[in-house]
Design an enzyme around this catalytic site. Sequence first.
Site, PDB file in Angstrom:
ATOM      1  N   ASP A   1       1.965   8.620  -9.222  1.00  0.00           N
ATOM      2  CA  ASP A   1       0.912   8.586 -10.244  1.00  0.00           C
ATOM      3  C   ASP A   1      -0.272   7.757  -9.741  1.00  0.00           C
ATOM      4  OD1 ASP A   1      -0.504   8.822 -12.606  1.00  0.00           O
ATOM      5  OD2 ASP A   1       0.622   7.264 -13.657  1.00  0.00           O
TER       6      ASP A   1
ATOM      7  N   ASN B   1       0.867  -1.166   0.000  1.00  0.00           N
ATOM      8  CA  ASN B   1       0.000   0.000   0.000  1.00  0.00           C
ATOM      9  C   ASN B   1       0.915   1.230   0.000  1.00  0.00           C
ATOM     10  OD1 ASN B   1      -1.354   2.336   1.104  1.00  0.00           O
ATOM     11  ND2 ASN B   1      -3.039   0.952   1.572  1.00  0.00           N
ATOM     12  N   ALA B   2       0.746   2.074  -0.998  1.00  0.00           N
ATOM     13  CA  ALA B   2       1.668   3.196  -1.187  1.00  0.00           C
ATOM     14  C   ALA B   2       1.705   4.121   0.032  1.00  0.00           C
ATOM     15  CB  ALA B   2       1.272   3.980  -2.419  1.00  0.00           C
TER      16      ALA B   2
ATOM     17  N   CYS C   1      -5.052  12.310 -12.040  1.00  0.00           N
ATOM     18  CA  CYS C   1      -5.920  12.083 -13.210  1.00  0.00           C
ATOM     19  C   CYS C   1      -7.381  12.313 -12.847  1.00  0.00           C
ATOM     20  CB  CYS C   1      -5.693  10.700 -13.799  1.00  0.00           C
ATOM     21  SG  CYS C   1      -5.904   9.370 -12.616  1.00  0.00           S
TER      22      CYS C   1
HETATM   23  N1  SAH Z   1       1.878   4.886 -13.304  1.00  0.00           N
HETATM   24  C1  SAH Z   1       1.115   3.883 -14.005  1.00  0.00           C
HETATM   25  C2  SAH Z   1      -0.389   4.028 -13.817  1.00  0.00           C
HETATM   26  C3  SAH Z   1      -0.841   3.983 -12.397  1.00  0.00           C
HETATM   27  S1  SAH Z   1      -2.535   3.642 -12.245  1.00  0.00           S
HETATM   28  C4  SAH Z   1       1.419   3.961 -15.494  1.00  0.00           C
HETATM   29  O1  SAH Z   1       1.843   5.012 -15.974  1.00  0.00           O
HETATM   30  O2  SAH Z   1       1.218   2.949 -16.177  1.00  0.00           O
HETATM   31  C5  SAH Z   1      -2.728   3.533 -10.548  1.00  0.00           C
HETATM   32  C6  SAH Z   1      -2.127   2.303  -9.921  1.00  0.00           C
HETATM   33  O3  SAH Z   1      -2.248   2.460  -8.511  1.00  0.00           O
HETATM   34  C7  SAH Z   1      -2.773   0.970 -10.239  1.00  0.00           C
HETATM   35  O4  SAH Z   1      -1.796   0.115 -10.765  1.00  0.00           O
HETATM   36  C8  SAH Z   1      -3.288   0.433  -8.882  1.00  0.00           C
HETATM   37  O5  SAH Z   1      -3.085  -0.957  -8.743  1.00  0.00           O
HETATM   38  C9  SAH Z   1      -2.425   1.178  -7.923  1.00  0.00           C
HETATM   39  N2  SAH Z   1      -2.965   1.427  -6.575  1.00  0.00           N
HETATM   40  C10 SAH Z   1      -4.196   1.846  -6.232  1.00  0.00           C
HETATM   41  N3  SAH Z   1      -4.271   2.065  -4.898  1.00  0.00           N
HETATM   42  C11 SAH Z   1      -3.041   1.805  -4.387  1.00  0.00           C
HETATM   43  C12 SAH Z   1      -2.470   1.872  -3.089  1.00  0.00           C
HETATM   44  N4  SAH Z   1      -3.181   2.282  -2.034  1.00  0.00           N
HETATM   45  N5  SAH Z   1      -1.170   1.543  -2.941  1.00  0.00           N
HETATM   46  C13 SAH Z   1      -0.430   1.155  -3.997  1.00  0.00           C
HETATM   47  N6  SAH Z   1      -0.924   1.078  -5.247  1.00  0.00           N
HETATM   48  C14 SAH Z   1      -2.204   1.389  -5.446  1.00  0.00           C
END
Ligand code: SAH
Length: 388
Positions: free
Chosen positions: A291, A270-271, A331
């Site tokens: 992102d 989890n980010a 986005c």
């Molecule tokens: N940077 C990527 C697109 C990201 S889309 C590109 O350019 O291709 C958003 C991403 O965030 C998805 O892959 C999703 O799995 C992830 N995500 C969503 N919530 C998250 C969280 N809490 N922690 C980590 N990743 C998460």
Amino acid sequence: MATLKVSPRGAKRLKDGHVWVYRSDVVSAEGIAPGAVVRVADERGKFLGTALYSSASQIAIRMISREVVEDFDQLLRARLREAAAYRDKVVSDSNAYRLVFSEGDFLPGLIVDRYNDLLSLQILTQAMDAEPVRSAILSEISALFQPAGIVERVDARVRELEKLPPRSSGLLQGEKSTTVFTMNGVQFHLDALAGQKTGAFLDQRENYAAAARYAHGDALDVFCYQGSFALHLAEKCSQVTGVDSSRPALEAADRNSALNHREVEWIEANAFDLLRDYADAGRQYDTIVLDPPAFAKNKSSLATALRGYKELNLRALKMLRPGGVLVTCSCSYHVGATEFLELVAEAARDAHRSLRILESRTQAKDHPILGNVPETAYLKYLMAHVSY
Ligand code: SAH
């Protein structure tokens, strides 16, 4: 062709150059079939243009022309050819791009992505879902590209909201649904029937290259999905880590790093937790990319979304060494560009850092933004040099 009358407010909206009229501004739509091509007129009967009608959506009509359209099939085919010609002008170093971006290509309700020899389409409205329209789209895009496969990606919720019969994603034409495509010299595996969106985030294509121009040192790509930023950075950086909560996305990312012979460490986490732990542990980076997915899906979730963005940016900024580079995106259409800059600036203030904005960018040019339709602009991308 049936005529649909709109209120003075609806008429003004169209005169101002917008292409949508909401249901509340439709005066009479009696007897108009779902998905019909309609003449649009003001209350007095003055002709305003031609539109596609939806009996289900809050957006009752989407304009396709200021003129009378005698033959929608012909118009559709001409628009598809024009969309392809436009990509020839604006896309370089890539055999993957959005070929049709709905309103942005004057084809509301239709999205088509090209991934090398595959085409992936999404149909979002009643008008585009009509059988003769579907077959015209297929025949024109096959003639233009001779693809090895055409896949349809279905979002069940969109079909439900638009009161369309359920359908499943699948191959519409050809045998092939996997391929390898190239963006900015980096290669990616694609399974057109898996993954998010239609498989990749093509809207960031130009921004990957921009990030790679300034990236250096130790890099962290947060919300890395299948590794697009990370793999672009890997050429410039001494060490790159990609973080995402989705295991399938990271497995695809790992296949992509092998394909490009670029080493990246992929972490499933989890980010928010990971950034907190890393910041607490005193980790330092030279380049950080944020992102995240759209936190504000609608206006009511805006306040929570802004807090989420702020927290991420604050933590990232605390971990950036002087001279470091922050790449930060949103986005969410509901978060405006000015608002986004303000929140990043606020995070910098709280983190006791100074930012020099290197570049303020948006979605790639194959996702055209219409000057008079603010809803077509959704992606915010800031790249900043970080110092004390
Ligand atoms: N940077 C990527 C697109 C990201 S889309 C590109 O350019 O291709 C958003 C991403 O965030 C998805 O892959 C999703 O799995 C992830 N995500 C969503 N919530 C998250 C969280 N809490 N922690 C980590 N990743 C998460």
